[in-house]
Design a protein around this motif. Structure first.
Motif, PDB file in Angstrom:
ATOM      1  N   VAL A 113       0.833  -1.208   0.000  1.00  0.00           N
ATOM      2  CA  VAL A 113       0.000   0.000   0.000  1.00  0.00           C
ATOM      3  C   VAL A 113       0.871   1.263   0.000  1.00  0.00           C
ATOM      4  CG1 VAL A 113      -1.858   1.214   1.188  1.00  0.00           C
ATOM      5  CG2 VAL A 113      -1.692  -1.270   1.342  1.00  0.00           C
ATOM      6  N   LYS A 159       0.605   5.579  -0.035  1.00  0.00           N
ATOM      7  CA  LYS A 159      -0.287   6.728   0.171  1.00  0.00           C
ATOM      8  C   LYS A 159       0.431   8.010  -0.248  1.00  0.00           C
ATOM      9  CE  LYS A 159      -2.638   4.567   4.080  1.00  0.00           C
ATOM     10  NZ  LYS A 159      -2.832   4.567   5.530  1.00  0.00           N
ATOM     11  N   MET A 186       4.385  14.205  -0.504  1.00  0.00           N
ATOM     12  CA  MET A 186       4.930  13.150   0.359  1.00  0.00           C
ATOM     13  C   MET A 186       4.329  11.815  -0.072  1.00  0.00           C
ATOM     14  SD  MET A 186       4.775  12.681   4.513  1.00  0.00           S
ATOM     15  CE  MET A 186       3.000  12.429   4.620  1.00  0.00           C
ATOM     16  N   LYS A 217       4.137   7.809   0.976  1.00  0.00           N
ATOM     17  CA  LYS A 217       4.369   6.928   2.123  1.00  0.00           C
ATOM     18  C   LYS A 217       4.157   5.486   1.708  1.00  0.00           C
ATOM     19  CE  LYS A 217       2.690   6.117   6.815  1.00  0.00           C
ATOM     20  NZ  LYS A 217       1.782   6.563   7.870  1.00  0.00           N
ATOM     21  N   SER A 218       5.110   4.652   2.048  1.00  0.00           N
ATOM     22  CA  SER A 218       4.980   3.214   1.828  1.00  0.00           C
ATOM     23  C   SER A 218       5.322   2.512   3.135  1.00  0.00           C
ATOM     24  CB  SER A 218       5.932   2.759   0.718  1.00  0.00           C
ATOM     25  OG  SER A 218       5.920   1.358   0.619  1.00  0.00           O
ATOM     26  N   GLY A 219       4.334   1.880   3.724  1.00  0.00           N
ATOM     27  CA  GLY A 219       4.570   1.255   5.031  1.00  0.00           C
ATOM     28  C   GLY A 219       5.004   2.299   6.028  1.00  0.00           C
ATOM     29  N   ASN A 220       6.151   2.044   6.661  1.00  0.00           N
ATOM     30  CA  ASN A 220       6.638   2.963   7.685  1.00  0.00           C
ATOM     31  C   ASN A 220       7.577   4.018   7.116  1.00  0.00           C
ATOM     32  OD1 ASN A 220       8.498   0.943   7.070  1.00  0.00           O
ATOM     33  ND2 ASN A 220       9.463   1.017   9.074  1.00  0.00           N
ATOM     34  N   LYS A 274       8.643   7.272   4.398  1.00  0.00           N
ATOM     35  CA  LYS A 274       8.115   8.403   3.632  1.00  0.00           C
ATOM     36  C   LYS A 274       9.240   9.101   2.879  1.00  0.00           C
ATOM     37  CE  LYS A 274       6.323   8.757   7.662  1.00  0.00           C
ATOM     38  NZ  LYS A 274       5.889   9.177   8.974  1.00  0.00           N
ATOM     39  N   VAL A 326       9.728  12.784   0.466  1.00  0.00           N
ATOM     40  CA  VAL A 326       9.082  14.051   0.123  1.00  0.00           C
ATOM     41  C   VAL A 326       9.889  14.739  -0.969  1.00  0.00           C
ATOM     42  CG1 VAL A 326       8.157  16.216   1.054  1.00  0.00           C
ATOM     43  CG2 VAL A 326       8.463  14.247   2.571  1.00  0.00           C
ATOM     44  N   MET A 329      10.990  -0.651   1.727  1.00  0.00           N
ATOM     45  CA  MET A 329       9.770   0.173   1.798  1.00  0.00           C
ATOM     46  C   MET A 329      10.052   1.581   1.291  1.00  0.00           C
ATOM     47  SD  MET A 329       7.844  -2.138   2.746  1.00  0.00           S
ATOM     48  CE  MET A 329       6.276  -1.316   2.892  1.00  0.00           C
TER      49      MET A 329
END
Lengths: 189, 296
Positions: free
Chosen positions: A101, A103, A112, A114-117, A119, A121, A169
């Motif tokens: 997943v 975001k 930004m 985000k993938s898992g934990n 990020k 930017v 990640m």
């Protein structure tokens, strides 16, 4: 398919409470020769691994698998890449696949991803990476230094210089950021 | 002693342990004559802890550091040093931070910690927290400081790393934080106290949320590498100063947000901008947030 076989086989092991907090994964090969070759490659690259019998469902008679620390998956993949054929790396417990997943959060001048934990930017104006955050493995502060200030199109890929699952990640987030940036470039320039 | 252990992203950095201080220009940390820039990771955590101890006029933190860019070499040195020496060092607070999660070594360290005459206050964040949870040792720790995705990891009984959490947990990580907190305690994936860092910061004790902090709301903080580390550094230092962990956590969460506001951070800001504003934040707010008076 392979994972289902492994998982059903290992279920008994876990039920027997051998170690349900394992951080181990298995590298599965087609041949014993490949498994032995892989062990040498990983150890010569400074990694840790152990030759073990593969799960019963996958045994053909005289087979070997490699037990590894899953946290070090990227470094192990890099050690094996283009040198030995393997079918995949599978966790012994928990989810079979890395979290997929991604975001995206948009700010005025930055995006930004985000993938898992993890990020990353970047600036909307020129695709410069302005920050990375999150994670807890030891390559993450190093990747922050290596990435920040560089353009997405020129920066090293986290999976190429990282060692851990956090770097994988971050690479997922990087990949999505690069795709977003190239999409923006193609529509605006 | 407040002892903070973690890696420095430079393979040539030797294993070292000593009291930390800021360099004369305030932009770096000095440990045993070695200079460390205030960047994401343990350096940011130590910097924030030092900002607290300097403000309060108490002993500076000690840092146990080793160079590691991901191979785990420096991490192993740190684990092994602690395993051999923690009983003798007898820290009042031990905060474990960026390290390769190595389950065998964290289990050995946990055994060594049980030999301490006076058990330290144990704080886990980053890779060390991953190792503690994956090894099934979370209830032995006093505080974890996860972000939202790491909370989902703590709530997943099978996950050995946040990269392998169940998809539905990750997708619900923001709205379901209270549920995940409950779940993390139920599966023994949480320390006694949780400080969950996010758009809303949650402080929970043994499964019960006792405080939510969402002001000032500075969404840009999530972008900045090291802003979670600064919270963990502050809570370690306030705990060392004698505050209850919950009060230390509440103050630290508020201070981080307020420092972000004072610094007018953007997604491109660096964590040093947060640390530089902490003394002013303490000066203007600490009396209101706690019983602490300015000592200096």
């Amino acid at each position: 398919m392979i994972w289902n076989s492994i998982k059903s086989n290992l279920a008994n092991k876990l039920q027997n409470n051998v170690d349900n907090t394992s951080d181990k994964g298995l590298v599965i090969f087609n041949t014993v020769e490949d498994a032995i070759k892989a062990e040498k490659l990983i150890k010569s690259a400074g990694g840790d691994c152990k030759l073990v019998a593969p799960p019963a469902a996958l045994r053909k008679g005289c087979d070997l698998a490699l037990e590894i620390s899953l946290i070090e998956q990227p470094a192990i993949e890099r050690a094996l890449e283009a040198r030995v054929v393997y079918n995949g790396i599978f966790p012994i417990a928990g989810e079979a696949e890395l979290l997929q997943v991604v975001k995206v959060t948009e700010y005025d001048e930055h995006i930004m991803v985000k993938s898992g934990n993890m990020k990353i930017v970047f600036a909307k104006s020129d695709g410069t990476i302005v920050n990375t955050s999150g994670g807890g493995c030891p390559d993450i502060p190093y990747l922050n230094i290596q990435l920040v200030g560089k353009k997405l199109s020129e920066a090293p890929r986290p999976r190429d210089i990282g060692y851990t699952l956090c770097s994988l990640m971050l690479d997922r987030a990087f990949e999505e950021a690069l795709s977003l940036w190239e999409g923006r470039k193609s529509t605006c320039c | 002693m407040l002892l903070i252990a973690g890696i420095i992203p430079d393979n040539d950095f030797p294993l070292t342990m000593g009291e930390v201080r800021f360099s004369d220009d305030g932009n770096s940390l000095i440990v045993n004559g070695l200079s460390i820039p205030c960047s994401q990771g343990t350096a940011a955590m130590v910097s924030a802890a030092l900002a607290v101890t300097e403000y309060l006029g108490i002993d500076a933190p000690h840092a146990l550091l080793a160079g590691d860019t991901g191979s785990g070499t420096g991490s192993r040195r740190i684990y092994n040093y602690l395993i051999e020496n923690v009983e003798k060092l007898a820290p009042k607070v031990l905060a474990l931070h960026y390290c390769l999660p190595i389950l065998g070594l964290i289990k050995q360290l946990n055994i060594a910690l049980k030999k301490c005459r006076c058990k330290p206050i144990l704080i886990g964040d980053a890779g060390s927290m991953y190792a503690v949870k994956a090894a099934g040792l979370a209830p032995d720790f006093d505080l974890f400081t996860p972000d939202a995705s790491e909370l989902a990891f703590l709530a997943d009984p099978d996950a050995i790393h946040p990269a392998y959490i169940k998809r539905h947990l990750f997708e619900g990580e923001i709205v379901n934080a209270p549920e995940f907190i409950t779940r993390a305690y139920e599966i023994k994936g949480a320390a006694k106290v949780l400080l969950v860092k996010g758009s809303v910061d949650y402080i929970a004790v043994e499964g019960k949320i006792i405080e939510k902090i969402d002001e000032p709301n500075i969404p840009e903080l999530e972008c900045i590498g090291g802003t979670g580390d600064t919270i963990t550094g502050m809570v370690s230092a306030f705990s060392f100063a004698g505050l209850e962990l919950t009060q230390a956590a509440i103050i630290s969460a508020k201070a981080n947000r307020t420092a972000g506001k004072l610094a007018h951070v953007t997604p491109a800001s660096r964590v040093g901008e947060i640390v530089r504003n902490l003394p002013l934040v303490f000066q203007e707010n600490l009396c209101c947030w706690s019983e602490i008076k300015h000592i200096n």
